[in-house]
Design a protein around this motif. Structure first.
Motif, PDB file in Angstrom:
ATOM      1  N   UNK A   1      -8.926   9.665  57.144  1.00 49.95           N
ATOM      2  CA  UNK A   1      -9.665   9.009  58.221  1.00 49.95           C
ATOM      3  C   UNK A   1      -9.906   7.539  57.905  1.00 49.95           C
ATOM      4  N   UNK A   2      -9.897   7.184  56.635  1.00 53.17           N
ATOM      5  CA  UNK A   2      -9.838   5.798  56.179  1.00 53.17           C
ATOM      6  C   UNK A   2      -9.249   5.829  54.780  1.00 53.17           C
ATOM      7  N   UNK A   3      -9.185   4.686  54.128  1.00 49.54           N
ATOM      8  CA  UNK A   3      -8.478   4.612  52.850  1.00 49.54           C
ATOM      9  C   UNK A   3      -9.127   5.441  51.751  1.00 49.54           C
ATOM     10  N   UNK A   4     -10.387   5.838  51.935  1.00 46.49           N
ATOM     11  CA  UNK A   4     -11.092   6.560  50.877  1.00 46.49           C
ATOM     12  C   UNK A   4     -11.594   7.938  51.300  1.00 46.49           C
ATOM     13  N   UNK A   5     -11.232   8.388  52.493  1.00 46.95           N
ATOM     14  CA  UNK A   5     -11.743   9.666  52.996  1.00 46.95           C
ATOM     15  C   UNK A   5     -10.600  10.516  53.526  1.00 46.95           C
TER      16      UNK A   5
ATOM     17  N   UNK B   1      -3.967   2.209  52.699  1.00 46.12           N
ATOM     18  CA  UNK B   1      -4.715   1.032  52.263  1.00 46.12           C
ATOM     19  C   UNK B   1      -5.746   0.662  53.313  1.00 46.12           C
ATOM     20  N   UNK B   2      -6.742  -0.087  52.889  1.00 48.16           N
ATOM     21  CA  UNK B   2      -7.777  -0.527  53.817  1.00 48.16           C
ATOM     22  C   UNK B   2      -7.289  -1.736  54.599  1.00 48.16           C
ATOM     23  N   UNK B   3      -7.640  -1.825  55.894  1.00 52.31           N
ATOM     24  CA  UNK B   3      -7.261  -3.012  56.664  1.00 52.31           C
ATOM     25  C   UNK B   3      -8.120  -4.227  56.335  1.00 52.31           C
ATOM     26  N   UNK B   4      -9.167  -4.037  55.534  1.00 54.84           N
ATOM     27  CA  UNK B   4     -10.079  -5.128  55.216  1.00 54.84           C
ATOM     28  C   UNK B   4      -9.964  -5.511  53.745  1.00 54.84           C
ATOM     29  N   UNK B   5     -10.222  -6.781  53.416  1.00 58.73           N
ATOM     30  CA  UNK B   5     -10.226  -7.186  52.006  1.00 58.73           C
ATOM     31  C   UNK B   5     -11.407  -6.575  51.267  1.00 58.73           C
ATOM     32  N   UNK B   6     -11.349  -6.625  49.953  1.00 57.17           N
ATOM     33  CA  UNK B   6     -12.373  -5.992  49.130  1.00 57.17           C
ATOM     34  C   UNK B   6     -13.573  -6.897  48.884  1.00 57.17           C
TER      35      UNK B   6
ATOM     36  N   UNK C   1     -15.715 -12.319  57.108  1.00 58.66           N
ATOM     37  CA  UNK C   1     -14.836 -11.175  57.318  1.00 58.66           C
ATOM     38  C   UNK C   1     -15.517  -9.874  56.903  1.00 58.66           C
ATOM     39  N   UNK C   2     -15.129  -8.787  57.560  1.00 54.86           N
ATOM     40  CA  UNK C   2     -15.611  -7.464  57.152  1.00 54.86           C
ATOM     41  C   UNK C   2     -15.011  -7.109  55.796  1.00 54.86           C
TER      42      UNK C   2
END
Length: 297
Positions: free
Chosen positions: A67-71, A153-158, A180-181
């Motif tokens: 559902x996202x990069x970590x779930x 991967x996440x669409x947002x930077x870390x 940025x998010x």
């Protein structure tokens, strides 16, 4: 089976012997010869289905998706009520496994036929291996084949990598700051002050907020250096922050002693600048008029 049939027919003497024999033959043949599922009443979970032949539950319709990069969410169905469990491992962990079980698992001991297990705090871009484990009321366990799913991967930077206005800018008396998010954050807190990490001018307070912008007013106009700090909180790593430096607006003074405001954040300053410019033009025109007629100033 005999005890079960005895319990079933106690208190039903009014039924004919033919009906009793019919039901007895149905359950004996159905459960023994054909593997039918029968309903067995238990004390803790009344009228849960188990297999009288001792075979385990059947797992079908297995689906898995990030559902996202970590779930990761895994769902499946069983033909009889069972518990829900997913064992999982990274590729490196899976390759190092010599014996089961997997190093990690997520379990729900509620009995159901539709199962959903959500696994959080996974590693982005990591391939995960997993298998499903379901246990019925007879404590008979069924395991699915081992499956794997590539990570995303996440669409947002870390971290905060972009902010507006541009760091180093001269600020007006009221500004909107945006950034940025950040991936996998639970919220942000913003400080704005006269020192690094200071909040003497503005703070969003102790509560986390998912907004990626703030409006700050009453910004000083004395030319001082100002500092914006954006805090963000991640469950996996805790608190982090990024600092950005700005300059407060400082009014300039004309040779005649008139203050000229070029504050970019104030509409009144623009009107003031226009008025001063108009006054200067009129003064210059009047001087030229006097010089033309030799009157001097």
């Amino acid at each position: 089976m005999l005890n079960y049939l005895q319990k079933m027919f106690i208190g039903r003497a009014q039924r004919s012997a033919i009906v009793r024999i019919f039901f007895a033959m149905f359950f004996i043949l159905g459960s023994g010869a054909f593997g039918f599922t029968v309903w067995a009443q238990t004390t803790d979970y009344p009228w849960f289905a188990v297999r009288e032949d001792g075979s385990g539950p059947r797992i079908t319709n297995v689906q898995a998706a990030f559902t996202n990069a970590r779930t990761l969410t895994v769902s499946w169905q069983t033909d009889i009520p069972t518990t829900s469990a997913v064992e999982y491992a990274t590729r490196a962990q899976y390759q190092a496994i010599s014996n089961y079980p997997f190093p990690s698992y997520k379990e729900d001991e509620t009995y159901a036929t539709n199962h959903i297990v959500t696994i959080s705090n996974l590693i982005p871009n990591e391939t995960y291996f997993y298998k499903i484990r379901s246990i019925d009321q007879n404590l008979v366990e069924t395991n699915s084949p081992i499956n794997n799913i590539p990570g995303v991967s996440s669409p947002f930077p870390s971290t905060v990598v972009a902010v507006s206005p541009t760091p180093g800018s001269i600020l007006g008396t009221r500004m909107v700051f945006s950034w940025n998010a950040v991936a996998f954050v639970r919220g942000y807190i913003v400080y704005f002050g006269s020192a690094v990490g200071g909040k003497d001018i503005y703070s969003t307070g102790p509560s986390l907020n998912l907004n990626t912008n703030v409006s700050i007013k009453n910004i000083p106009t004395d030319g001082r250096t100002l500092y914006l700090r954006v805090w963000y909180y991640k469950t996996s790593s805790g608190w982090s922050y990024n600092d950005f430096v700005y300059k407060a607006f400082a009014p300039t003074v004309s040779p005649g002693g008139t203050e000229i405001s070029t504050n970019p954040g104030s509409n009144q300053s623009v009107l003031g600048l226009a008025a001063v410019s108009l006054a200067g033009a009129i003064k210059t025109l009047f001087q030229n008029f006097l010089e033309f007629f030799g009157l001097g100033w």
